[in-house]
Design a protein around this motif. Structure first.
Motif, PDB file in Angstrom:
ATOM      1  N   GLN A  99       0.831  -1.204   0.000  1.00  0.00           N
ATOM      2  CA  GLN A  99       0.000   0.000   0.000  1.00  0.00           C
ATOM      3  C   GLN A  99       0.870   1.260   0.000  1.00  0.00           C
ATOM      4  N   GLU A 100       1.922   1.258   0.801  1.00  0.00           N
ATOM      5  CA  GLU A 100       2.801   2.428   0.853  1.00  0.00           C
ATOM      6  C   GLU A 100       3.517   2.626  -0.485  1.00  0.00           C
TER       7      GLU A 100
ATOM      8  N   ASP B  61       1.119   4.162  -3.021  1.00  0.00           N
ATOM      9  CA  ASP B  61       0.951   5.607  -2.829  1.00  0.00           C
ATOM     10  C   ASP B  61       2.189   6.367  -3.282  1.00  0.00           C
ATOM     11  N   GLN B  62       3.369   5.822  -2.971  1.00  0.00           N
ATOM     12  CA  GLN B  62       4.606   6.497  -3.385  1.00  0.00           C
ATOM     13  C   GLN B  62       4.748   6.538  -4.897  1.00  0.00           C
TER      14      GLN B  62
ATOM     15  N   LEU C 101       2.318   6.381  -7.136  1.00  0.00           N
ATOM     16  CA  LEU C 101       1.311   7.294  -7.679  1.00  0.00           C
ATOM     17  C   LEU C 101       1.780   8.743  -7.587  1.00  0.00           C
ATOM     18  N   GLN C 102       2.405   9.079  -6.468  1.00  0.00           N
ATOM     19  CA  GLN C 102       2.906  10.439  -6.287  1.00  0.00           C
ATOM     20  C   GLN C 102       4.160  10.684  -7.120  1.00  0.00           C
TER      21      GLN C 102
ATOM     22  N   GLU D  28      -5.554  11.993 -10.051  1.00  0.00           N
ATOM     23  CA  GLU D  28      -6.455  11.379  -9.086  1.00  0.00           C
ATOM     24  C   GLU D  28      -7.823  11.076  -9.685  1.00  0.00           C
TER      25      GLU D  28
ATOM     26  N   ARG E  61      -2.044   5.720 -13.566  1.00  0.00           N
ATOM     27  CA  ARG E  61      -2.786   5.203 -12.418  1.00  0.00           C
ATOM     28  C   ARG E  61      -3.349   3.813 -12.715  1.00  0.00           C
TER      29      ARG E  61
ATOM     30  N   TYR F 239      -2.321   0.440 -10.505  1.00  0.00           N
ATOM     31  CA  TYR F 239      -3.361  -0.348  -9.832  1.00  0.00           C
ATOM     32  C   TYR F 239      -3.433  -1.759 -10.414  1.00  0.00           C
TER      33      TYR F 239
END
Length: 269
Positions: free
Chosen positions: A113-114, A117-118, A120-121, A127, A134, A138
């Motif tokens: 999960q981390e 998020d990293q 994606l950023q 978003e 994205r 995913y």
């Protein structure tokens, strides 16, 4: 969660957990050309199973429990069928990296999960709306979840594989529909652009007719005003002449009346 490799050129980072890459074959230039030592060529490379090929692992049906009891399919084979090994060539060396068959822990899920998020950023994924970045991340995350579930339960992993394939097929259908709608919109835009010249020419002709009619109306109004002015002057002149004639006739009548009274007065006496 890709495993660290010592190869000079590794494939792009993926959220799916892979084992360390292994060297499969080397080119003849990297071997000593000595008698009795044959060089390993491309024909000596082991053929990896690819999705859709005849050599791909054929998975047993989920409900075929009897067949699976007789000949159970190893988890590694199922994982390699769901997530084919990655291979790349680096300076004549063929490297292969297979998906990891190590069971995942709770910490691995948290790290996944981390990392999601990293990434994606880091890759600046949008978003909202359509974003290929994205979608790719995913998809990798879902593949990693399928890998983790397959290790603990093969049937559940195969069911998730069907879900993944259905999602991809639906997305492909939506993409085809979107491309068709875009093409339809482009055709309509081109048709409108082609008819735009005719409409502009027709609009210009109508505007010219409008200006001509406005000029004609202005001329007719000026002529009407001139006629009204001339008739008003003529009517005023006639009225003045009539008034002068009437005054003259009244004066003449008065004079004649006075003369007549002067003539009739002596006769009455």
């Amino acid at each position: 969660m890709a495993a660290a490799t010592s190869s000079p050129t590794a494939p792009l980072h993926s959220l799916v957990k892979y084992d360390n890459p292994t060297l499969v074959a080397k080119s003849s230039s990297n071997h000593d050309k000595t008698p009795g030592k044959a060089a390993v060529g491309t024909h000596d490379r082991p053929q990896l199973a690819r999705p859709g090929s005849d050599k791909a692992h054929k998975l047993p049906p989920v409900d075929d429990k009897g067949a699976r009891a007789k000949s159970p399919t190893p988890t590694e084979d199922i994982l390699n069928s769901i997530l084919p090994p990655r291979e790349w060539d680096d300076h004549g060396q063929l490297w292969v990296q297979r998906v990891s068959s190590t069971p995942a822990t709770r910490l691995d899920v948290i790290n996944l999960q981390e990392q999601l998020d990293q990434m994606l950023q880091k890759r600046q994924a949008r978003e909202t709306g359509i974003c290929p970045v994205r979608r790719e991340l995913y998809s990798q995350c879902f593949d990693e979840l399928i890998r983790q579930v397959t290790i603990s339960c093969q049937e559940r992993g195969l069911l998730l594989l069907r879900v993944r394939d259905e999602i991809r097929m639906s997305i492909a259908a939506y993409q085809t529909l979107y491309e068709s709608s875009v093409a339809f919109g482009m055709r309509k835009a081109l048709m409108a652009e082609w008819g735009k010249a005719d409409m502009e020419a027709r609009t210009k002709a109508l505007e010219d007719d409008k200006r001509a009619l406005e000029t004609q109306v202005a001329e007719l109004k000026a002529k009407c005003e001139a006629i009204e002015k001339r008739e008003a002057e003529r009517r005023a002149m006639d009225e003045r002449k009539h008034a002068e004639e009437l005054a003259f006739m009244k004066k003449t009548n008065l004079q004649l009346k006075t003369q007549l009274e002067g003539i009739l007065a002596p006769q009455k006496k």
